[in-house]
Design a protein around this motif. Structure first.
Motif, PDB file in Angstrom:
ATOM      1  N   LEU A   1     -40.554  78.195 -94.290  1.00  0.00           N
ATOM      2  CA  LEU A   1     -40.549  78.041 -92.837  1.00  0.00           C
ATOM      3  C   LEU A   1     -39.263  77.372 -92.389  1.00  0.00           C
ATOM      4  O   LEU A   1     -38.746  76.487 -93.086  1.00  0.00           O
ATOM      5  N   PRO A   2     -38.757  77.740 -91.213  1.00  0.00           N
ATOM      6  CA  PRO A   2     -37.492  77.182 -90.740  1.00  0.00           C
ATOM      7  C   PRO A   2     -37.605  75.774 -90.169  1.00  0.00           C
ATOM      8  O   PRO A   2     -36.600  75.147 -89.888  1.00  0.00           O
TER       9      PRO A   2
ATOM     10  N   PRO B   1     -54.948  83.177-102.450  1.00  0.00           N
ATOM     11  CA  PRO B   1     -55.397  81.865-101.979  1.00  0.00           C
ATOM     12  C   PRO B   1     -54.470  80.705-102.352  1.00  0.00           C
ATOM     13  O   PRO B   1     -54.494  79.672-101.694  1.00  0.00           O
ATOM     14  N   ASN B   2     -53.629  80.892-103.373  1.00  0.00           N
ATOM     15  CA  ASN B   2     -52.703  79.820-103.753  1.00  0.00           C
ATOM     16  C   ASN B   2     -51.513  79.733-102.795  1.00  0.00           C
ATOM     17  O   ASN B   2     -50.775  78.754-102.820  1.00  0.00           O
ATOM     18  N   MET B   3     -51.348  80.726-101.933  1.00  0.00           N
ATOM     19  CA  MET B   3     -50.263  80.702-100.949  1.00  0.00           C
ATOM     20  C   MET B   3     -50.767  80.002 -99.691  1.00  0.00           C
ATOM     21  O   MET B   3     -51.636  80.518 -98.988  1.00  0.00           O
ATOM     22  N   VAL B   4     -50.206  78.825 -99.422  1.00  0.00           N
ATOM     23  CA  VAL B   4     -50.613  78.048 -98.252  1.00  0.00           C
ATOM     24  C   VAL B   4     -49.360  77.499 -97.564  1.00  0.00           C
ATOM     25  O   VAL B   4     -48.291  77.387 -98.153  1.00  0.00           O
ATOM     26  N   GLY B   5     -49.510  77.174 -96.296  1.00  0.00           N
ATOM     27  CA  GLY B   5     -48.411  76.597 -95.533  1.00  0.00           C
ATOM     28  C   GLY B   5     -48.945  75.864 -94.326  1.00  0.00           C
ATOM     29  O   GLY B   5     -50.133  75.883 -94.023  1.00  0.00           O
ATOM     30  N   THR B   6     -48.037  75.190 -93.610  1.00  0.00           N
ATOM     31  CA  THR B   6     -48.395  74.454 -92.413  1.00  0.00           C
ATOM     32  C   THR B   6     -47.394  74.793 -91.315  1.00  0.00           C
ATOM     33  O   THR B   6     -46.193  74.702 -91.517  1.00  0.00           O
ATOM     34  N   LEU B   7     -47.919  75.157 -90.172  1.00  0.00           N
ATOM     35  CA  LEU B   7     -47.114  75.499 -89.016  1.00  0.00           C
ATOM     36  C   LEU B   7     -47.081  74.288 -88.091  1.00  0.00           C
ATOM     37  O   LEU B   7     -48.116  73.828 -87.613  1.00  0.00           O
ATOM     38  N   GLU B   8     -45.899  73.744 -87.845  1.00  0.00           N
ATOM     39  CA  GLU B   8     -45.729  72.588 -86.961  1.00  0.00           C
ATOM     40  C   GLU B   8     -45.287  73.085 -85.591  1.00  0.00           C
ATOM     41  O   GLU B   8     -44.211  73.678 -85.460  1.00  0.00           O
ATOM     42  N   VAL B   9     -46.120  72.871 -84.580  1.00  0.00           N
ATOM     43  CA  VAL B   9     -45.803  73.290 -83.228  1.00  0.00           C
ATOM     44  C   VAL B   9     -45.571  72.038 -82.388  1.00  0.00           C
ATOM     45  O   VAL B   9     -46.442  71.174 -82.289  1.00  0.00           O
ATOM     46  N   ARG B  10     -44.370  71.918 -81.799  1.00  0.00           N
ATOM     47  CA  ARG B  10     -44.008  70.724 -80.995  1.00  0.00           C
ATOM     48  C   ARG B  10     -43.356  71.131 -79.697  1.00  0.00           C
ATOM     49  O   ARG B  10     -42.594  71.986 -79.594  1.00  0.00           O
TER      50      ARG B  10
END
Length: 144
Positions: A76-77, A135-144
């Protein structure tokens, strides 16, 4: 994958058929130039092919950020603006998804070598996501 093959195979067959038809067989000298000095393909019509839902590798969607999937990992950028449109590029040979862990905030499927876009949630927050196929592919999207 079947959908990609269904689109690509007829295009490739058409390209090969046109290339075979383009040979006039008059040039027995083996020279790359005609008697007029033109390139042998100059009389051929130009062809333009585009495939829906895909962009060349390395091409980012204008005006938006890009999530890249490679080696079964998300890159993610950084953070995203509320309601921002994001491009997801799948550089793997397997199909992947970007699916929110909770609710139906976002869920996009990306074929191998293709891109897709989705809109991030309109409210700030941290949104966990995963690939439904891996299922081992996970991430977090930070929205600000």
């Amino acid at each position: 994958m079947k959908r990609v093959l269904t689109l690509v195979l007829p295009i490739l067959l058409a390209v090969f058929a046109l290339a075979a038809c383009g040979s006039d067989g008059d040039d027995s000298s083996g020279s790359a130039e005609s008697e007029h000095g033109d390139h042998p393909m100059s009389g051929m019509p130009s062809m333009s092919m585009s495939m829906p839902m895909s962009m060349p590798a390395g091409a980012a969607q204008p005006g938006g950020q890009e999530i890249v999937i490679s080696d079964f990992k998300y890159t993610l950028p950084g953070t995203f603006a509320p309601g921002e449109e994001v491009t997801v590029r799948n550089d793997d040979t397997a199909e992947h998804t970007v699916t929110a862990d909770t609710g139906d905030l976002f869920d996009v499927e990306i074929e191998p070598g293709a891109t897709a876009t989705f809109t991030v949630p309109g409210q700030p927050g941290t949104f966990a996501f995963h690939c439904t196929y891996h299922p081992n592919m996970v991430g977090t999207l930070e929205v600000r």
